[in-house]
Each structure stands twice: as C-alpha cells, then as structure tokens.
Motif scaffolding. Structure first.
Motif, PDB file in Angstrom:
ATOM      1  N   GLU A  82       0.793  -1.201  -0.347  1.00  0.00           N
ATOM      2  CA  GLU A  82      -0.067  -0.229  -0.374  1.00  0.00           C
ATOM      3  C   GLU A  82       0.878   1.725   0.100  1.00  0.00           C
ATOM      4  O   GLU A  82       1.802   1.534   0.542  1.00  0.00           O
ATOM      5  N   LEU A  83       0.663   2.240  -0.599  1.00  0.00           N
ATOM      6  CA  LEU A  83       1.632   3.245  -0.900  1.00  0.00           C
ATOM      7  C   LEU A  83       0.892   4.523  -0.962  1.00  0.00           C
ATOM      8  O   LEU A  83      -0.382   4.483  -1.183  1.00  0.00           O
ATOM      9  N   PRO A  84       1.390   5.360  -0.598  1.00  0.00           N
ATOM     10  CA  PRO A  84       0.728   6.780  -0.486  1.00  0.00           C
ATOM     11  C   PRO A  84       1.423   7.898  -2.203  1.00  0.00           C
ATOM     12  O   PRO A  84       1.656   7.057  -1.842  1.00  0.00           O
ATOM     13  N   GLN A  88       2.856   6.313  -4.283  1.00  0.00           N
ATOM     14  CA  GLN A  88       2.361   5.903  -6.451  1.00  0.00           C
ATOM     15  C   GLN A  88       2.797   6.912  -7.901  1.00  0.00           C
ATOM     16  O   GLN A  88       3.248   6.033  -8.621  1.00  0.00           O
ATOM     17  N   PRO A 113      -8.899   4.242  -3.068  1.00  0.00           N
ATOM     18  CA  PRO A 113      -8.145   4.102  -2.423  1.00  0.00           C
ATOM     19  C   PRO A 113      -8.350   2.394  -1.758  1.00  0.00           C
ATOM     20  O   PRO A 113      -9.542   2.071  -0.934  1.00  0.00           O
ATOM     21  N   THR A 116      -7.236   5.106   3.949  1.00  0.00           N
ATOM     22  CA  THR A 116      -7.133   6.654   4.578  1.00  0.00           C
ATOM     23  C   THR A 116      -6.749   6.446   5.004  1.00  0.00           C
ATOM     24  O   THR A 116      -6.994   5.493   6.394  1.00  0.00           O
ATOM     25  N   ARG A 125      -4.866  11.205   3.441  1.00  0.00           N
ATOM     26  CA  ARG A 125      -3.882  10.997   3.021  1.00  0.00           C
ATOM     27  C   ARG A 125      -4.293   9.193   1.707  1.00  0.00           C
ATOM     28  O   ARG A 125      -4.928   8.460   2.925  1.00  0.00           O
ATOM     29  N   TYR A 127      -3.906   5.751   0.407  1.00  0.00           N
ATOM     30  CA  TYR A 127      -3.596   4.140  -0.180  1.00  0.00           C
ATOM     31  C   TYR A 127      -3.299   4.228  -1.476  1.00  0.00           C
ATOM     32  O   TYR A 127      -4.560   3.417  -1.550  1.00  0.00           O
ATOM     33  N   THR A 129      -2.659   0.412  -3.826  1.00  0.00           N
ATOM     34  CA  THR A 129      -1.361  -0.507  -4.277  1.00  0.00           C
ATOM     35  C   THR A 129      -0.234  -0.864  -5.570  1.00  0.00           C
ATOM     36  O   THR A 129      -0.821   0.431  -6.509  1.00  0.00           O
TER      37      THR A 129
END
Length: 207
Positions: A82-84, A88, A113, A116, A125, A127, A129
């Motif tokens: 899971e990327l911020p 991304q 997302p 969050t 924010r 998140y 994948t």
C-alpha cells in the motif's frame, strides 16, 4: 492578451484557452516552477502575464515529457504494497502534483484507495497498491507489457482525437477535450494528451 515591448503576453485565462488545461492545473505548473523550469512571469496591473512565445516553447517540451511519463510505469516491487501518494507518483512516473489532481478530479479508471489516513492537519492521505496502479496504467495506455512504452496507434484515443481535430480543425483544444469526453466517455483530463498529440501531428498552432 497584451503586447509588451513588441511581444505577445498572456494571462492565465489566455493560457487556459490555448492549452486546454484548467486554471488550477496551470497554477500548479507555476507553483512547481522551481522544478519544471516554467518561464518567469511579469506583473501587469497586479496580474501575472507570461511571454507567450517563451511559454508555448516551454509548454511543448513540458507536454512531451508528461506524455512520455504517462506511457511508462515502474513494474518493480510488491504488487500488494500500500503506497502513499508520493510513491504512487513514482510508480506511474508522474509528478506528485498529478496524484493530488487525481484526488480532486479523478480520471477514468482511477482506482479507489485501499485505505485512508487522516493526518494531524485534517488532510486525508489515500493509499493504493502497485497492482491497482499497474492496472490503471494498462487500462489507460493499453501498454500491458512491462517496461515498454505505449506507442501511438496502440490506443484508439489517438485516432479518435485526430478524427475530431480533422472534423473541426479550428476548434480550441479545451472544446475538443470536452467533445471527446462527451462522445467517448472518460474524464476530460484523460483526453488532453491525445488532443495535444493530434494537434502536434497536424502541425497546427495552439489556439
């Protein structure tokens, strides 16, 4: 438009009409001028104006870079991580500001997302994948092959944009973008690179 020292100068409204980009997007470009080499502005009557010749030369280079970035993707890493937003952007090969824009006005196929996070500032924010981002890239660009850039002609939107331009060559870019989104679906922002490429191939000046 204004003529200053014999040169045309444009304000942000003029640039929005000529480029097909919104004022908000143009403002973001100006905000990031330290990293994207945006031309300097001149203050006239308390408003910002840009030398149109300098700006259009810069914009042509900037647009090409953005198109190239849109067609590449980093396939490395855990697909389920899971990327911020900043990460991304690195996966998709775009500026971090692009992910922020997607949050406000998502393009077609932009994934929801997976979770969050509410920051102390109150900002949320999101998140996503890597797998979601790869799927988004493949659906948008019809690339589907790791490490390869999508070529012109592999995506039918190149031809659809070229056809719309051929039908109405004098129509402003912003109107062509809106027309294509209405005719074929998707967010207007998704169509801007295709309209830009069609206009470039037709050797037409930006209007």
């Amino acid at each position: 438009m204004k003529t200053i020292d014999g040169h045309p100068y444009a304000n942000r409204d003029d640039l929005a009409e000529r480029s097909g980009y919104s004022r908000a997007t143009l403002a973001a470009m100006w905000r990031d001028r330290a990293t994207n080499n945006h031309p300097a502005a001149r203050t006239v009557d308390r408003g910002l104006y840009w030398n149109l010749e300098e700006w259009e030369a810069w914009f042509a280079t900037y647009s090409k870079k953005q198109r190239d970035q849109m067609r590449t993707v980093d396939r490395s890493g855990d697909p389920d991580e899971e990327l911020p937003p900043a990460a991304q952007a690195r996966v998709l090969g775009v500026d971090a500001s692009r992910i922020t824009q997607y949050g406000k006005k998502p393009p077609a196929n932009w994934p929801a997302p997976v979770r969050t996070e509410t920051l102390p500032s109150g900002r949320v924010r999101e998140y996503r994948t890597r797998r979601q981002l790869w799927d988004f890239h493949d659906t948008t660009n019809r690339a589907g092959t790791a490490g390869r850039a999508a070529k012109e002609g592999t995506d039918p939107r190149f031809e659809q944009a070229a056809q719309a331009l051929a039908e109405e060559p004098g129509r402003p870019a912003a109107e062509l973008v809106a027309l294509l989104a209405e005719r074929h679906g998707g967010a207007p922002n998704t169509w801007r690179p295709f309209v830009t490429e069609a206009r470039k191939n037709a050797s037409q000046p930006e209007d």
